[in-house]
Design a protein around this motif. Structure first.
Motif, short mmCIF file in Angstrom:
data_model
loop_
_atom_site.label_atom_id
_atom_site.label_comp_id
_atom_site.label_asym_id
_atom_site.label_seq_id
_atom_site.Cartn_x
_atom_site.Cartn_y
_atom_site.Cartn_z
N ASP A 4 0.83 -1.18 -0.07
CA ASP A 4 0.25 0.07 -0.07
C ASP A 4 0.89 1.36 0.03
O ASP A 4 0.56 2.36 -0.35
N LYS A 5 2.09 1.19 0.32
CA LYS A 5 3.02 2.06 0.28
C LYS A 5 4.44 1.87 -0.05
O LYS A 5 4.52 0.53 0.12
N VAL A 6 5.45 2.74 -0.30
CA VAL A 6 6.52 2.24 -0.52
C VAL A 6 7.28 1.68 0.72
O VAL A 6 7.09 2.25 1.74
N GLN A 7 7.98 0.48 0.53
CA GLN A 7 8.55 -0.13 1.72
C GLN A 7 9.90 -0.57 1.35
O GLN A 7 10.30 -0.93 0.51
N VAL A 8 10.63 -0.50 2.59
CA VAL A 8 12.31 -0.83 2.45
C VAL A 8 12.44 -2.05 3.09
O VAL A 8 12.01 -2.29 3.85
N LEU A 9 12.93 -3.22 1.88
CA LEU A 9 13.19 -4.24 2.36
C LEU A 9 14.57 -4.50 2.95
O LEU A 9 14.74 -4.93 4.15
N CYS A 10 15.66 -3.94 2.35
CA CYS A 10 17.09 -4.23 2.55
C CYS A 10 17.69 -3.03 2.33
O CYS A 10 17.28 -2.19 1.60
N GLU A 11 18.68 -2.67 3.46
CA GLU A 11 19.40 -1.52 2.91
C GLU A 11 20.80 -1.43 3.67
O GLU A 11 20.90 -1.82 4.78
N ASP A 12 21.81 -0.90 2.87
CA ASP A 12 23.08 -0.94 3.45
C ASP A 12 23.79 0.58 2.85
O ASP A 12 22.92 0.98 2.20
N LEU A 13 25.03 0.58 3.02
CA LEU A 13 25.72 1.57 2.47
C LEU A 13 25.86 2.05 1.11
O LEU A 13 25.69 2.87 0.43
N SER A 14 25.52 0.97 0.22
CA SER A 14 25.47 0.96 -1.46
C SER A 14 24.28 0.94 -1.70
O SER A 14 24.22 1.30 -3.35
N LYS A 15 23.35 0.28 -1.31
CA LYS A 15 22.00 -0.05 -2.04
C LYS A 15 20.65 0.08 -0.91
O LYS A 15 20.88 0.12 0.23
N ARG A 16 19.71 0.09 -1.76
CA ARG A 16 18.31 -0.25 -0.90
C ARG A 16 17.61 -0.82 -1.95
O ARG A 16 17.47 -0.48 -3.04
N VAL A 17 16.80 -2.00 -1.31
CA VAL A 17 15.74 -2.66 -2.16
C VAL A 17 14.34 -2.33 -1.62
O VAL A 17 14.02 -2.43 -0.26
N GLU A 18 13.52 -1.82 -2.57
CA GLU A 18 12.15 -1.36 -2.08
C GLU A 18 11.03 -2.06 -2.78
O GLU A 18 11.31 -2.70 -3.85
#
Length: 164
Positions: A4-18
């Protein structure tokens, strides 16, 4: 399941998976594995000025609303809330048929006939050729089409009858 909204799955210094808003994760099964949810995610590259790339990824639930990226085998620390969505599947006898112009040589017309039965796993394709020098009407699977004009890039036609 739908986000229902943008949600972050994984995040580190180089990337973010949404999981982008409105993205649907479709439940599927892989032999020998638990249930997976597959869908389009966005890979945000932090080193390239937040450049976004759409990726096809499968997720495996690991509990507490957390997921594991199936292909990368990385457990994501963030939780994601998804809304259940109900879809009505096409019946097994549902089918889609199409003819695609693939070219010509002299008076020869080349088409590709495609038939999709039920779900998209049952696809039949065949290339067909017609010589329209003597008769400008071609037919396949009950469809009859009159060829009005033919050149190397396009065909102009009139449908006389549809598929059976």
């Amino acid at each position: 399941m739908r986000a229902d909204k943008v949600q972050v799955l994984c995040e580190d210094l180089s990337k973010r998976v949404e999981v982008p808003v409105g993205a649907e994760l479709v439940r599927s099964r892989v032999e020998g594995r638990s249930v997976l949810y597959c869908g389009k995610l966005e890979w945000v590259n932090r080193f390239a000025g937040q450049e976004r790339t759409v990726i096809d990824e499968c997720l495996q639930p690991v509990g507490d609303g957390r997921w594991s990226l199936y292909f990368n085998d990385v457990v994501c620390p963030e939780t994601v809330n998804l809304t259940a969505v109900r879809h009505t599947a096409a019946s097994d006898d549902a089918r889609r048929q199409e003819l695609v112009f693939t070219g010509r040589s002299g008076s020869q017309l080349f088409l590709q006939y495609t038939q999709v039965l039920g779900d998209t796993t049952a696809v039949q394709r065949k290339d067909v050729r017609f010589d329209i020098a003597d008769d400008p009407v071609v037919g396949i699977e009950g469809a009859r089409i009159e060829i009005l004009e033919l050149n190397s890039l396009a065909v102009r036609y009139r449908v006389l009858s549809g598929f059976e």
